[in-house]
Design a protein around this motif. Structure first.
Motif, PDB file in Angstrom:
ATOM      1  N   PRO A  41       0.784  -1.243   0.000  1.00 24.97           N
ATOM      2  CA  PRO A  41       0.000   0.000   0.000  1.00 24.97           C
ATOM      3  C   PRO A  41       0.813   1.288   0.000  1.00 24.97           C
ATOM      4  N   ASN A  42       2.067   1.236   0.392  1.00 25.54           N
ATOM      5  CA  ASN A  42       2.881   2.456   0.440  1.00 25.54           C
ATOM      6  C   ASN A  42       3.603   2.743  -0.874  1.00 25.54           C
ATOM      7  N   ILE A  43       3.344   1.924  -1.898  1.00 32.59           N
ATOM      8  CA  ILE A  43       3.996   2.064  -3.194  1.00 32.59           C
ATOM      9  C   ILE A  43       2.975   2.582  -4.210  1.00 32.59           C
ATOM     10  N   THR A  44       3.390   3.549  -5.022  1.00 29.64           N
ATOM     11  CA  THR A  44       2.517   4.046  -6.088  1.00 29.64           C
ATOM     12  C   THR A  44       2.942   3.422  -7.412  1.00 29.64           C
ATOM     13  N   SER A  45       2.084   3.531  -8.416  1.00 28.81           N
ATOM     14  CA  SER A  45       2.428   2.966  -9.720  1.00 28.81           C
ATOM     15  C   SER A  45       3.665   3.640 -10.303  1.00 28.81           C
ATOM     16  N   GLU A  46       3.903   4.905  -9.924  1.00 29.95           N
ATOM     17  CA  GLU A  46       5.108   5.593 -10.395  1.00 29.95           C
ATOM     18  C   GLU A  46       6.373   4.982  -9.781  1.00 29.95           C
ATOM     19  N   ASP A  47       6.255   4.438  -8.565  1.00 30.47           N
ATOM     20  CA  ASP A  47       7.404   3.819  -7.885  1.00 30.47           C
ATOM     21  C   ASP A  47       7.711   2.421  -8.422  1.00 30.47           C
ATOM     22  N   LEU A  48       6.771   1.842  -9.143  1.00 35.01           N
ATOM     23  CA  LEU A  48       6.858   0.429  -9.512  1.00 35.01           C
ATOM     24  C   LEU A  48       7.187   0.264 -10.992  1.00 35.01           C
ATOM     25  N   SER A  49       8.408  -0.155 -11.280  1.00 32.28           N
ATOM     26  CA  SER A  49       8.767  -0.482 -12.666  1.00 32.28           C
ATOM     27  C   SER A  49       8.800  -2.002 -12.792  1.00 32.28           C
ATOM     28  N   ASP A  50       8.907  -2.481 -14.014  1.00 30.87           N
ATOM     29  CA  ASP A  50       8.943  -3.929 -14.240  1.00 30.87           C
ATOM     30  C   ASP A  50      10.113  -4.589 -13.530  1.00 30.87           C
ATOM     31  N   SER A  51      11.200  -3.832 -13.371  1.00 29.77           N
ATOM     32  CA  SER A  51      12.406  -4.417 -12.798  1.00 29.77           C
ATOM     33  C   SER A  51      12.640  -4.030 -11.334  1.00 29.77           C
ATOM     34  N   SER A  52      11.710  -3.280 -10.735  1.00 27.69           N
ATOM     35  CA  SER A  52      11.863  -2.921  -9.317  1.00 27.69           C
ATOM     36  C   SER A  52      11.985  -4.184  -8.470  1.00 27.69           C
ATOM     37  N   ASN A  53      12.966  -4.191  -7.563  1.00 27.62           N
ATOM     38  CA  ASN A  53      13.095  -5.328  -6.651  1.00 27.62           C
ATOM     39  C   ASN A  53      12.008  -5.187  -5.587  1.00 27.62           C
ATOM     40  N   LEU A  54      11.015  -6.078  -5.638  1.00 31.63           N
ATOM     41  CA  LEU A  54       9.862  -5.982  -4.740  1.00 31.63           C
ATOM     42  C   LEU A  54      10.263  -6.122  -3.278  1.00 31.63           C
ATOM     43  N   PHE A  55      11.303  -6.904  -3.009  1.00 26.84           N
ATOM     44  CA  PHE A  55      11.731  -7.092  -1.626  1.00 26.84           C
ATOM     45  C   PHE A  55      12.372  -5.824  -1.074  1.00 26.84           C
ATOM     46  N   SER A  56      13.030  -5.049  -1.943  1.00 27.76           N
ATOM     47  CA  SER A  56      13.661  -3.817  -1.468  1.00 27.76           C
ATOM     48  C   SER A  56      12.649  -2.673  -1.312  1.00 27.76           C
ATOM     49  N   ILE A  57      11.460  -2.820  -1.916  1.00 31.14           N
ATOM     50  CA  ILE A  57      10.444  -1.761  -1.770  1.00 31.14           C
ATOM     51  C   ILE A  57       9.305  -2.166  -0.833  1.00 31.14           C
ATOM     52  N   GLY A  58       9.510  -3.233  -0.054  1.00 36.54           N
ATOM     53  CA  GLY A  58       8.548  -3.519   0.994  1.00 36.54           C
ATOM     54  C   GLY A  58       7.941  -4.902   1.045  1.00 36.54           C
ATOM     55  N   LEU A  59       8.202  -5.744   0.051  1.00 39.82           N
ATOM     56  CA  LEU A  59       7.643  -7.097   0.100  1.00 39.82           C
ATOM     57  C   LEU A  59       8.398  -7.900   1.155  1.00 39.82           C
ATOM     58  N   ASP A  60       7.640  -8.557   2.046  1.00 42.68           N
ATOM     59  CA  ASP A  60       8.257  -9.428   3.043  1.00 42.68           C
ATOM     60  C   ASP A  60       7.546 -10.775   3.011  1.00 42.68           C
ATOM     61  N   SER A  61       7.944 -11.674   3.888  1.00 41.49           N
ATOM     62  CA  SER A  61       7.400 -13.034   3.827  1.00 41.49           C
ATOM     63  C   SER A  61       5.890 -13.074   4.054  1.00 41.49           C
ATOM     64  N   VAL A  62       5.375 -12.178   4.879  1.00 41.77           N
ATOM     65  CA  VAL A  62       3.935 -12.170   5.164  1.00 41.77           C
ATOM     66  C   VAL A  62       3.140 -11.685   3.953  1.00 41.77           C
TER      67      VAL A  62
END
Length: 83
Positions: A20-41
């Protein structure tokens, strides 16, 4: 719209709903999801939402950091699952 583009758009929408803290502008195809907030949960939430969105089932070997590292890697996995 090509099917791969549709998969990409739907995947981005699901990722944005899980992070929820990520906008579509922050998200590119190659963005590392773990570095922008994805965790195990929320990764498990992402897996479930992707399965529901695309009507596919991931097996245990599909669920790894490499396959879920970026939108591009998720799109590739989903494209393979739908073939």
């Amino acid at each position: 719209m090509k099917s791969i583009d549709l998969i990409e758009q739907k995947t981005k929408n699901v990722v944005l709903s899980v992070l929820p803290n990520i906008t579509s502008e922050d998200l590119s195809d190659s963005s590392n999801l773990f570095s922008i907030g994805l965790d195990s949960v929320n990764a498990m939430t992402l897996v479930l939402k992707l399965q529901n969105t695309f009507g596919i089932k991931f097996v245990a070997t599909d669920i790894n950091a490499e396959n879920f590292q970026s939108v591009a890697s998720i799109v590739k996995l989903i494209d393979e699952k739908q073939r």
